[in-house]
Write an enzyme that holds these catalytic residues in place. Sequence first.
Site, PDB file in Angstrom:
ATOM      1  N   HIS A 169     108.432 109.098  72.459  1.00 36.38           N
ATOM      2  CA  HIS A 169     108.306 110.024  72.565  1.00 36.38           C
ATOM      3  C   HIS A 169     108.904 111.447  72.544  1.00 36.38           C
ATOM      4  CE1 HIS A 169     106.003 107.243  75.537  1.00 36.38           C
ATOM      5  NE2 HIS A 169     105.342 108.109  74.747  1.00 36.38           N
TER       6      HIS A 169
ATOM      7  N   GLY B  62     114.752  95.188  23.505  1.00 36.71           N
ATOM      8  CA  GLY B  62     114.857  96.267  24.074  1.00 36.71           C
ATOM      9  C   GLY B  62     113.454  97.091  23.350  1.00 36.71           C
TER      10      GLY B  62
ATOM     11  N   ALA C 255     122.281 107.053  30.938  1.00 35.34           N
ATOM     12  CA  ALA C 255     123.829 105.876  31.293  1.00 35.34           C
ATOM     13  C   ALA C 255     123.559 105.316  31.026  1.00 35.34           C
ATOM     14  CB  ALA C 255     123.008 106.103  32.660  1.00 35.34           C
TER      15      ALA C 255
END
Lengths: 574, 574
Positions: free
Chosen positions: B217, B481, B552
Site C-alpha cells: 500500500h 542493408g 552512429a
Amino acid sequence: MTRLFTDPDRFSEDSLRGFVAANPEYVRAVPGGVVRARPVREGQVAVVVGGGSGHYPAFSGLVGPGLAAGAVVGNIFTSPSARQAESVARAAQRGGGVLFSFGNYAGDRINFGMASERLHDAGIPTRTVLVTDDVASAPPEARADRRGIAGDFVVFKVAGAAAEEGLDLDGVERAARRANDATFSFGIAFAGCTMPGADQPLFTVPERTMALGLGIHGEPGISDHPMADAAEIATILVDRLLAERPAGAGGRVGAILNGLGATKYEELFLLWAHVADRLDSAGLTVVRPEVGELVTSLDMAACSLTLVWLDEDLERWWTAAADTPAFRRPRHTGPVEPVDADEAGEADQADLPVADADSRAAADQVLTVLRALHDTLHEHAEELGRIDAVAGDGDHGRGMCKGVDAAVRAAERVHARSGGAASVLTAAGDGWADEAGGTSGVLWGAGLRAWAGELGDHGRVDRHRVVAGARAALTTITRLGKAEVGDKTLVDALTPLVEHLESGVAAGRSLAEAWQDAAEQAAAAARATAQLRPRVGRARPLAERSVGTPDAGATSLALCAAAVARVLATNTNQ
Amino acid sequence: MTRLFTDPDRFSEDSLRGFVAANPEYVRAVPGGVVRARPVREGQVAVVVGGGSGHYPAFSGLVGPGLAAGAVVGNIFTSPSARQAESVARAAQRGGGVLFSFGNYAGDRINFGMASERLHDAGIPTRTVLVTDDVASAPPEARADRRGIAGDFVVFKVAGAAAEEGLDLDGVERAARRANDATFSFGIAFAGCTMPGADQPLFTVPERTMALGLGIHGEPGISDHPMADAAEIATILVDRLLAERPAGAGGRVGAILNGLGATKYEELFLLWAHVADRLDSAGLTVVRPEVGELVTSLDMAACSLTLVWLDEDLERWWTAAADTPAFRRPRHTGPVEPVDADEAGEADQADLPVADADSRAAADQVLTVLRALHDTLHEHAEELGRIDAVAGDGDHGRGMCKGVDAAVRAAERVHARSGGAASVLTAAGDGWADEAGGTSGVLWGAGLRAWAGELGDHGRVDRHRVVAGARAALTTITRLGKAEVGDKTLVDALTPLVEHLESGVAAGRSLAEAWQDAAEQAAAAARATAQLRPRVGRARPLAERSVGTPDAGATSLALCAAAVARVLATNTNQ
C-alpha cells in the site's frame, strides 16, 4: 528503471534462462530462442515470431498452441541474428513450412531474410509477413514503411489460429497478411524505459506532457502535447485510428489496449471504459478486447490502442483458443447468465420515521455541523495526507473527504424528506462508511450511527442527549477498532473529547462552552500522539517510523471537533 | 506515476467500470464489486475475496472458476465498506455459504467482520480466513499480526480449488487456513508508487539503495540496503523464507515471484533463474512457479518471493485449473516431449581449411586488427550510445562491443587452430553477426565475411587483395542493408573509405598510406552525416530529430577505420 540483473550485457540470455525455467510445460530452449514444449502436429505450419527482447510477453511468452510455434529472442531491442532465426525455425517446424512474422524493422528484415534463404536452400519452405500497424510512423500511402508495435500480437494470433486450423503455408501467409492489412495502432508515451545498467531513461517526456506516436524501443514519440485526462486520451487514440478505417470495413473490431510496462492495469481499464464508449458511439461492436500488457518496452510508461477490422474469418481466428505462458484464451464456454436485476440493484430506500418539529429543528443543526466537518476536512485534506504518508499510504485526507462528502449528501437527502435528527445523522454515518470504506470510514460511520441513536427523531435534542451520543460513539469505535488510548489512533483524541464533554456538561456548563474546552483537549491529545508508536494495524517496523508525527486519524478528529465548536459558538440557541 | 484518470477521486469506480466492460464473459458488476458471470454451482461454497484497489490482478482479476466467486473492490489501498462486502457476498453465494478471505489489515477486518455478522443474521453462513504471509511485518511468534501480501493469491487459489472440488464450508475454511499456515513472503522495493492525482510517489528509496520488507500500500520497506545484483537479491529473498521453514515441511514448494508494477517480466525471469538455482541447492522441488504480476501496488518498482510448503492436498489445489480474467491455468495436458539433444545442439564446428604459412602470417595481422577494433569500440562505446540515443535506443555502442567481442573470440579460436586469413576473418564475421544480432551486427558480420572471401587461406595477402575485400564488403553491405550514400548509415563512411583505398593503391601508394588517407575521408564523411536525415529504418518523424547528430553506424565505422590505420602505420612490413 531496469534494476534486476547480474551482468547487464547478459540481460537477455539470463532472463531467457529464467523464463524457460519457469515455464517447462510450455517451452524449451533451443539455440536462438524457444520452441513449444509440445511441438506442432506433423505437417502443420510453424509460425515463428521474434525480434529483440524487452517486449515480454512478446515474443517468447506467445509460444504455445493457437499461437507461435517458436520465438527467436535477440538482445534487448536488437534483432536476433540470422543464425538464431534459422535455428529456432528448424527446431519448431514439422514439415509444414515456416511462417516468419515480426515487426517491420531493418535489422529483423535482414536477419530473418538471410535465415529464410538458408531454410529455403535446405528445402524448408518459408514465408514472411511483416507487421506494419503503427500509424504514427509513416503516412497511409507509405503503409509498407510503418513499424510494427502492439499489432504484432494480432498478426501472430491470427497466423497461429490459422495454422492450428490446418491451413497450408499459403493459407497461413494469406491469413497473416489479411490481419496485418486490417490492423492499426497508435500510442502515447509518458516516460521512457531504462536499459539494464543505464542510469537514465532512453528519453524523458517533459512534466505534464505526453508524447504522441510512441515506439517500442525507447524511441520518444513524434510530438509532445499537454497531458490530457483519460477521456481526452481515449478520444485521441480512437479518432486517430478511425481516420484510417479501411474502405469496406464492417462494424466489428477486435481491440488491444496495451500497456508498455509502467502504465498499470487499473489505469488501462479506466482508459478502456472511455475507449469502449467512443467505439460504441461510432457504431462499432468490440469483439474480445484485450486490456493489459502484450507488447511492452521494459518499464516504459505508455499505452497504445490497436484495432483490427474483423471479417468472418478474422473474427474466428481472433477469438480462437490459445494457451501460452503469457496469453491463455480458453475455448468458448457458453452463454453468460443474464443478470438478475433485483439482485444487482441497490438496497431499497428505507421508510423514514416521521419526526416532530423539535427533532427536525435539531436535524437542521446536524446538517450544519456535517457541512462544517466537510469544509474543515477539505481544507486540511492535503495536510492530513502528508501526515498519513509518513508510515501509511497518504490517503487519509482523501478518504475523509470521500466519507464526509457522502455523509453530507445522504444527510441532505433525508433532511429534504423532513427526517429527524437521528435519521439524518444515521444516513450520514451509513453514507460515510459505504463510500469511504477503510478503517476510518467504518469507524466514523459506525460512530455517527451510534451517536444518532441517542438523538432520536422526536423531541428536543438537549445537551445531555448530545453527550450520551458522544459516549455511544466512543464505545462503538473502541469496540470495532479494538484500539485503546495510547495506541496512536483517533481514540486518543476522541476519548478526552468525550470525557471533557461529559464533565463540562455535568458541571452545568453550556454545550458550546463544554465542547469548546473538550475540543481543545482533543487537539492537545492529537498533537501528543506524535510521541507514540501505533500498536494496531501497522507492520511493527513501520510503526517506529511514525514516531515524531501525530496520528492522522486523531488529527482529523481534533479538526472536526474544533469545527463543531465553532458552529456551536455562533449558535447561542444551544 | 499513475497518470490515466478523469477524476482522481473516482479512480477506483471508473477503473472497475472499464474492467467489467473488458471482461463480460468473466464478471458482472454488483454493488460493491464483481461476481462471476457464470455463478458457482448451487450449494458450492462462494469464496469472496477483496480489499482496496490498486493491486490488480488482486482482487477483481481473480474471479472465475477455480478461484474466487466474487471480489469486493474498495477505493485505492482502502478497505471496502461492510455494505460492499455484504452486497458482493449475497450476489456470489448459492446456498453453500461464504468464505471471506483477504489480507490482514485493520480496515478489512472490521468491514468484512461487520458484513459477516449481517450475513449470519440473514441465515448465510460465513467464515473468514485472514492472510498473514509477510514475514517482514511481525516476528514468527506474532504470526497472526502479519500482513497479507502476495500470499493472498495462494490462499485464494487453494480456497477456490477446494470449493470447486465440492468441499463444504468447514472444508474450504480448513483448506484456506492450511494454505495460509504454509505460505510465507518477503519483498524488496526500489521505488514507490504514485496515487492518482498526486505529483510525488508515496515514498522514495534513496539512489542505489533497496528497501527490504515492502508493503503493498505504498508503505516503504523496513530497512534500506545498498542495491544488490540479481543473484544477491535472490539469496536474500530465499534465505529469509527458508529461515521460517515450518517443522515437518516436505521438499516440495509452490512459488510466486511477484512484480509489484514497474519491475518487469524480463527482470522477474532473470531473478527467477537465480531463485530457482538457490531453491534447488536447498534440495527443494518447485511446483508450478508463477513469475509475473499477481498482487501489485499501482506502478511500484518492487518484487516479492512467496513460498508455499506443499503437502499432497495443497499441491493438488495449487496446481488445479482456474480461469479468471487475469489468471488462467489450463487443465494438465500430458507429458512434455523429451528434448532431442541433436536438434537442440549447436551446429557442428566446421572443418578448417589447411592454410599455408603466408596466410597464417596474414591471419596474425587480421587478429591484430580485430583486437584494435575491439579496443577502439570499447573506448568509444558510451559516446556511440549517446549519439544513437538521439533518435534510437542508445544501444549502438553496446551492440558493437558485443559483436567485436564475439568476433575476437571466434577469430582467436580459429587462429589457435592455425587457420588462414580467410578462415580467421570469416569466423570473426560469423561470430559478430550471431552474437550481436541487429542491423549493425548482421551488416558487419556479412561485410567481414565478404572481405574474408578475397583474402584466401593460401598465399601472401597483398594490398590488392585487401582492397578487393573492402569492395566486396561494401557491395554486400549495400545489398543487404538497401542503403545508399546519403541515407545516413554506415554506407556513408564505408563508401569513401573503399573508394579512396582503391584510388590510393591504384596510384601506387602503400596500403598504410592509402588507408590513412581513406580513413580520414571516412571520418569526414561520418561527421558530415550530421547534416542528413535517415531514409531507412527509422520512423519518419523521428528521422527529423537526428538532424544535427552524426549517424552512429558511420561514426563507429570511421573509428574502426582510424584504428586500422594506426595498426598499419606501426607495421612497416605491409
